[in-house]
Design an enzyme around this catalytic site. Structure first.
Site, short mmCIF file in Angstrom:
data_model
loop_
_atom_site.label_atom_id
_atom_site.label_comp_id
_atom_site.label_asym_id
_atom_site.label_seq_id
_atom_site.Cartn_x
_atom_site.Cartn_y
_atom_site.Cartn_z
N ASP A 1 -18.23 32.71 -19.69
CA ASP A 1 -17.43 33.34 -20.63
C ASP A 1 -16.78 32.01 -21.26
O ASP A 1 -16.38 31.11 -20.90
CB ASP A 1 -16.25 34.06 -19.79
N GLU A 2 -16.19 32.62 -22.51
CA GLU A 2 -15.10 31.50 -23.17
C GLU A 2 -15.57 30.12 -23.22
O GLU A 2 -14.40 29.28 -22.71
CB GLU A 2 -13.59 31.84 -22.49
#
Ligand code: TNX
Length: 517
Positions: A330-331
């Site tokens: 993620d991210e």
């Protein structure tokens, strides 16, 4: 009056006054159960658990389940319920748990609970189903059953039949032990709480910028240096592999699968601070105790990075009996897109090579998804659609509905609100099969409630954010969509509040719920 009549009257008097007190008729369909079962039929009588009652089990793997039940009932009843194996139904007054001769349509976690005036019979196809059924049985007893000191009773259960099984095979909670560290005892406590609502997985977010929380023997500084602090600069901590194995076993005994996550290629400052060679410039950054996201990345174009990932995944796979390892993803805003893709492709292969199924946050669908990779949706329907087209199964964790670190409203002292304020009604009012365009029930493995811990320091904080919203999520994962309505649920939850209090859970008393004191 002749002698026969006199004798008859004498018998009635003894029966009413002396032997058994008459029970008020009760109604099983009115009992407060979360998650709500698939079907409940009442027969308007009661079973009473007494100090002479015993638990009989018939079927492989049921003895520990019987013992678990006895241990849950002991503190408040004071009864030392004997647990033993049996062949065939036992005599009156007992609890009988069996997996013999059961219909397989109940599935791995389904159960049937038949409460007669003289016997409670819990039937399941598998031990996991029996364990879920026990959670229902606990909720059918008065809420004082949850207290930790001996209570008066009586310990009655309404008679009838419950037939129950889950809608989704995967029902999970996630705990972020990286931003703030939580001890083995605290995680065990959380496992106990979620087991009571029929969840079957605990995803542990074991690494992030602020901390690395699992001992990796081939890279020891990850834990000793990378695990030495947390958000705000506290002392942090980590689990030794022995402690982790103990957690896995504790969860297993409650039919909960531990899913370890090591988050790559972003969210890696703690690892980068521990080993300079993982950085493109060869320099280790300082440890990080703030709450920003998206600033760190491992160096994807160095051989050593993949040696590192391989070592970590190998050691994790060795101590994780469950089928999954979560690879994060993620991210990763500090990773170039081509590097990100290269990384997620390789990391899936590494996990598969170690015999585990990879799970990745939704962003991993930008890479090549391997058959069997599971994608965890949190906000972007496009990523989910790509995954579905690829045939990947999805875990639904929409941030606006399931992120337990989101504040309840603007007055909440804990939590963030970048995704939404999530009141108790909002957390309940959604359906996994309609939350993301193009994703249907067939694409979905199940539901997860992530609890990120940037703002949460103590078990009290965790309980306050999770409860009661996680009960709604548990019901969404378990109960049929057609059986769910907020207007009915809020009343049921309001009555269930007494049980949360008895369990000493620090829960949020939302004004939207008619709590019964
Ligand atoms: C997003 S959504 C994160 C976490 C944060 C959380 C805070 C996602 C997969 N990652 O890194 O802790 O927001 O709410």
């Amino acid at each position: 009056m002749n002698f026969r009549n006199l004798f008859f009257i004498f018998c009635i008097t003894i029966a009413v006054a002396g032997c058994k007190k008459p029970h008020a008729p009760t109604d099983l369909t009115k009992e407060i159960l979360i998650p709500i079962p698939v079907s409940v039929q009442a027969t308007a009588d009661v079973f009473e658990l007494g100090k002479e009652s015993a638990i009989y089990v018939e079927g492989e793997g049921l003895l520990p389940i019987g013992e678990y039940l006895a241990s849950k009932l002991k503190p408040s009843t004071g009864f030392e319920l004997k647990v033993s194996t049996t062949t065939g139904a036992p005599k009156s007054g007992n609890i009988y748990i069996t997996t013999t001769g059961t219909d397989a349509t109940l599935g791995d976690e389904g159960y049937e609970l038949t409460i007669d005036e003289d016997l409670v019979t819990l039937t399941a196809a598998k031990p996991a189903g029996a364990f879920r059924g026990i959670q229902t049985m606990r909720q059918l007893l008065p809420e004082t059953i949850e207290l930790s000191s001996v209570q008066k009773g009586p310990w009655e259960i309404s008679t009838g039949k419950i037939r129950d099984y889950p809608t989704y095979a995967f029902r999970s909670a996630m705990l972020d032990v990286a931003r703030h560290f939580f001890t083995v005892e605290e995680v065990k406590h959380y496992i106990d709480l979620i087991a009571g609502y029929k969840l079957n997985a605990l995803h542990l977010h074991l690494s992030d910028d602020q901390g690395w929380r699992i001992e990796i023997k081939s890279w020891p500084k990850l834990a000793t240096h990378g695990g030495s602090t947390q958000v705000g600069g506290g002392k942090g901590g980590y689990y030794t592999q022995e402690q982790y194995k103990d957690l896995v076993k504790y969860a297993e005994e409650r039919f909960i699968t531990i899913i370890p996550e090591v988050d790559f290629p972003g969210h890696t400052n703690a690892a980068l601070a521990s080993y300079p060679e993982l950085n493109c410039n060869g320099k280790a950054p300082d440890l990080y105790t703030g709450t920003e996201v998206g600033f760190s990345t491992v160096c994807v174009n160095k051989e050593i990075t993949f040696k590192f990932v391989d070592d970590v995944m190998r050691e994790l796979a060795e101590i994780t009996p469950g089928p999954y390892i979560h690879v994060g993803g993620d991210e990763s805003h500090a990773t170039k897109k081509e590097d990100f893709i290269k990384f997620v492709n390789k990391s899936q292969q590494i996990v598969l090579a170690h015999g585990k199924k990879p799970i990745g946050w939704e962003e991993v669908s930008q890479g090549t998804l391997q058959p069997g990779t599971i994608v965890q949706y949190w906000s972007n329907a496009k990523h989910a659609q790509t995954a579905a087209k690829n045939g990947s199964k999805m875990i639904m964790a929409p941030a606006k509905k399931t992120y337990l670190d989101m504040s309840y409203d603007s007055t909440s002292k804990l939590g963030l609100h970048w995704a939404a304020y999530i009141e108790v009604d909002s957390a309940y009012l959604w359906d996994p099969a309609t939350i993301a365009d193009g994703i249907t029930q067939d694409d979905i493995l199940g539901v997860e409630s992530p609890l990120w811990s940037e703002t949460l320091k103590t078990m009290d904080d965790i309980e306050y954010m999770a409860f009661p919203r996680i009960l709604g999520h548990a019901e969404i994962g378990w109960s049929p969509a057609a059986a769910r309505s907020w207007d009915e649920y809020k009343v049921r939850l309001g009555k269930h509040g007494k049980r949360l209090t008895a369990k000493e859970i620090n829960f949020y008393k939302s004004k939207l719920v008619p709590w019964v004191e």
